[in-house]
Scaffold this motif. Structure first.
Motif, PDB file in Angstrom:
ATOM      1  N   LEU A  77       0.836  -1.194   0.000  1.00  0.00           N
ATOM      2  CA  LEU A  77       0.000   0.000   0.000  1.00  0.00           C
ATOM      3  C   LEU A  77       0.871   1.244   0.000  1.00  0.00           C
ATOM      4  O   LEU A  77       1.784   1.380   0.820  1.00  0.00           O
ATOM      5  CB  LEU A  77      -0.902  -0.015   1.236  1.00  0.00           C
ATOM      6  CG  LEU A  77      -1.835   1.183   1.426  1.00  0.00           C
ATOM      7  CD1 LEU A  77      -2.896   1.216   0.337  1.00  0.00           C
ATOM      8  CD2 LEU A  77      -2.492   1.126   2.805  1.00  0.00           C
ATOM      9  N   GLU A  79      -0.710   4.580  -0.415  1.00  0.00           N
ATOM     10  CA  GLU A  79      -1.499   5.580   0.312  1.00  0.00           C
ATOM     11  C   GLU A  79      -2.976   5.233   0.230  1.00  0.00           C
ATOM     12  O   GLU A  79      -3.421   4.510  -0.665  1.00  0.00           O
ATOM     13  CB  GLU A  79      -1.260   6.981  -0.252  1.00  0.00           C
ATOM     14  CG  GLU A  79      -1.718   7.195  -1.681  1.00  0.00           C
ATOM     15  CD  GLU A  79      -1.581   8.642  -2.135  1.00  0.00           C
ATOM     16  OE1 GLU A  79      -1.849   9.560  -1.318  1.00  0.00           O
ATOM     17  OE2 GLU A  79      -1.214   8.865  -3.291  1.00  0.00           O
ATOM     18  N   THR A  80      -3.718   5.748   1.197  1.00  0.00           N
ATOM     19  CA  THR A  80      -5.174   5.634   1.214  1.00  0.00           C
ATOM     20  C   THR A  80      -5.753   7.032   1.096  1.00  0.00           C
ATOM     21  O   THR A  80      -5.417   7.930   1.895  1.00  0.00           O
ATOM     22  CB  THR A  80      -5.667   4.969   2.510  1.00  0.00           C
ATOM     23  OG1 THR A  80      -5.098   3.655   2.620  1.00  0.00           O
ATOM     24  CG2 THR A  80      -7.184   4.846   2.510  1.00  0.00           C
ATOM     25  N   GLY A  84     -11.374   6.608   0.640  1.00  0.00           N
ATOM     26  CA  GLY A  84     -11.196   5.176   0.852  1.00  0.00           C
ATOM     27  C   GLY A  84     -10.473   4.453  -0.269  1.00  0.00           C
ATOM     28  O   GLY A  84     -10.063   3.297  -0.094  1.00  0.00           O
ATOM     29  N   ARG A  85     -10.316   5.091  -1.432  1.00  0.00           N
ATOM     30  CA  ARG A  85      -9.565   4.452  -2.508  1.00  0.00           C
ATOM     31  C   ARG A  85      -8.110   4.300  -2.103  1.00  0.00           C
ATOM     32  O   ARG A  85      -7.582   5.110  -1.344  1.00  0.00           O
ATOM     33  CB  ARG A  85      -9.685   5.263  -3.794  1.00  0.00           C
ATOM     34  CG  ARG A  85     -11.051   5.185  -4.467  1.00  0.00           C
ATOM     35  CD  ARG A  85     -11.118   6.097  -5.680  1.00  0.00           C
ATOM     36  NE  ARG A  85     -10.948   7.503  -5.294  1.00  0.00           N
ATOM     37  CZ  ARG A  85     -10.677   8.491  -6.126  1.00  0.00           C
ATOM     38  NH1 ARG A  85     -10.523   8.243  -7.414  1.00  0.00           N
ATOM     39  NH2 ARG A  85     -10.555   9.733  -5.688  1.00  0.00           N
ATOM     40  N   GLN A  86      -7.485   3.245  -2.619  1.00  0.00           N
ATOM     41  CA  GLN A  86      -6.107   2.940  -2.242  1.00  0.00           C
ATOM     42  C   GLN A  86      -5.197   2.957  -3.469  1.00  0.00           C
ATOM     43  O   GLN A  86      -5.602   2.527  -4.554  1.00  0.00           O
ATOM     44  CB  GLN A  86      -6.023   1.548  -1.589  1.00  0.00           C
ATOM     45  CG  GLN A  86      -6.804   1.413  -0.301  1.00  0.00           C
ATOM     46  CD  GLN A  86      -6.765  -0.009   0.232  1.00  0.00           C
ATOM     47  OE1 GLN A  86      -6.890  -0.968  -0.519  1.00  0.00           O
ATOM     48  NE2 GLN A  86      -6.585  -0.154   1.531  1.00  0.00           N
ATOM     49  N   HIS A  87      -3.993   3.441  -3.277  1.00  0.00           N
ATOM     50  CA  HIS A  87      -2.950   3.323  -4.291  1.00  0.00           C
ATOM     51  C   HIS A  87      -2.049   2.167  -3.873  1.00  0.00           C
ATOM     52  O   HIS A  87      -1.426   2.211  -2.807  1.00  0.00           O
ATOM     53  CB  HIS A  87      -2.154   4.613  -4.424  1.00  0.00           C
ATOM     54  CG  HIS A  87      -2.899   5.704  -5.112  1.00  0.00           C
ATOM     55  ND1 HIS A  87      -2.345   6.934  -5.416  1.00  0.00           N
ATOM     56  CD2 HIS A  87      -4.179   5.754  -5.587  1.00  0.00           C
ATOM     57  CE1 HIS A  87      -3.250   7.696  -6.035  1.00  0.00           C
ATOM     58  NE2 HIS A  87      -4.364   7.000  -6.144  1.00  0.00           N
ATOM     59  N   GLU A 108      -4.942   2.443  -8.771  1.00  0.00           N
ATOM     60  CA  GLU A 108      -5.876   3.049  -7.819  1.00  0.00           C
ATOM     61  C   GLU A 108      -7.024   2.080  -7.628  1.00  0.00           C
ATOM     62  O   GLU A 108      -7.775   1.808  -8.560  1.00  0.00           O
ATOM     63  CB  GLU A 108      -6.365   4.394  -8.332  1.00  0.00           C
ATOM     64  CG  GLU A 108      -7.227   5.147  -7.329  1.00  0.00           C
ATOM     65  CD  GLU A 108      -7.539   6.548  -7.795  1.00  0.00           C
ATOM     66  OE1 GLU A 108      -6.700   7.451  -7.586  1.00  0.00           O
ATOM     67  OE2 GLU A 108      -8.613   6.734  -8.402  1.00  0.00           O
ATOM     68  N   ASP A 110     -10.480   0.726  -6.048  1.00  0.00           N
ATOM     69  CA  ASP A 110     -11.772   1.204  -5.548  1.00  0.00           C
ATOM     70  C   ASP A 110     -12.629  -0.015  -5.222  1.00  0.00           C
ATOM     71  O   ASP A 110     -13.072  -0.732  -6.132  1.00  0.00           O
ATOM     72  CB  ASP A 110     -12.446   2.079  -6.605  1.00  0.00           C
ATOM     73  CG  ASP A 110     -13.764   2.676  -6.121  1.00  0.00           C
ATOM     74  OD1 ASP A 110     -14.068   2.555  -4.923  1.00  0.00           O
ATOM     75  OD2 ASP A 110     -14.486   3.257  -6.956  1.00  0.00           O
TER      76      ASP A 110
END
Length: 199
Positions: A77, A79-80, A84-87, A108, A110
Motif C-alpha cells: 500500500l 497511500e489511502t 477510501g480508494r487505495q494506491h 488506484e 476502488d
C-alpha cells in the motif's frame, strides 16, 4: 532391495504426493484474451468452490495477492485517499522467451459496497501506458462466480511476432492459477488451527 519392495515404496510415495495435492474443482466458463494494436483485452468468467464472502475478502486484500500468483514479488500500500480508494504498488517478475523483466503496476483500487473491485492503472508509476480492471464477485449456489475484465497497454517492448502470443498464453495461465490458488488458500486458512488463548 527387491524389485517388488522398490515398486511398493515408489507407489506409496506417489500416492502420498497425490493425496497431498489440493483437489481443485473450479469451472471455467469463459477465458478470452484479445489484442488490438498495443492493447490487450481480457474476459475471464469462472466458478470457484469458495464462499463468496471469503473470495471477496481474499481478492480485496492486497496483502494476499502474492499468495495467488507465482510471479508477484511485491504488493504494498502506498497511500489511502480520503474517500477510501487505495494506491497499491505491485511488482511481477515475468519472462517471455529470453526477455525477463520486473514489471511494475501502480493502481488506484476502488472497492465498492456491492463487493466489486475496480482498479485504474497509474501510468506515471507503472510499466503500462493505460489499463483498468473490474472484478465482479457474486454467489452462485454453494460456489462463487468471479467475472474479471481488464484492458491494458504495456509500455515495454515485446519480441516481435511471437511475443504477444506468448504474453497472452502467460496471461491465460496466470488467471487459471489465481482461481486455483484462491481455493487452496481458502482451504489452508480454514483448516489452520486458531491460536490458543494466553494463560
Amino acid at each position: 532391495m527387491p524389485l517388488n519392495q522398490r515398486f511398493g515404496r515408489s507407489l506409496v510415495l506417489a500416492l502420498a504426493v497425490f493425496a497431498a495435492a489440493p483437489a481443485v474443482a473450479l469451472e471455467i466458463r469463459n477465458l478470452e484474451i484479445t489484442r488490438e494494436g498495443d492493447r490487450y483485452r481480457v474476459n475471464f468468467d469462472v466458478l470457484v468452490p469458495v464462499p463468496v464472502a471469503r473470495a471477496q475478502a481474499l481478492l480485496r486484500d492486497y496483502r494476499q495477492w502474492p499468495h495467488l500468483s507465482d510471479t508477484m514479488k511485491e504488493s504494498r500500500l502506498l497511500e489511502t485517499l480520503a474517500d477510501g480508494r487505495q494506491h497499491v504498488r505491485i511488482v511481477f517478475h515475468s519472462c517471455v522467451l529470453l526477455f525477463c523483466k520486473d514489471i511494475r503496476q501502480t493502481k488506484e483500487l476502488d472497492i465498492r459496497q456491492d463487493g466489486d473491485i475496480r482498479a485504474v492503472m497509474l501510468p506515471a508509476q507503472s510499466d503500462f501506458t493505460y489499463g483498468w480492471e473490474h472484478w465482479q464477485i457474486r454467489p452462485a449456489n454453494a460456489m462463487t462466480r468471479i467475472q474479471y475484465q481488464a484492458e491494458f497497454a504495456p509500455a515495454f517492448a515485446l519480441p516481435p511476432v511471437i511475443g504477444p502470443w506468448i504474453l497472452k498464453a502467460r496471461l491465460r495461465q496466470k488467471l487459471i492459477l489465481t482461481a486455483e490458488r484462491l481455493e487452496v488458500l481458502q482451504v489452508e486458512q480454514t483448516e489452520r488451527p486458531s491460536p490458543r488463548p494466553a494463560d
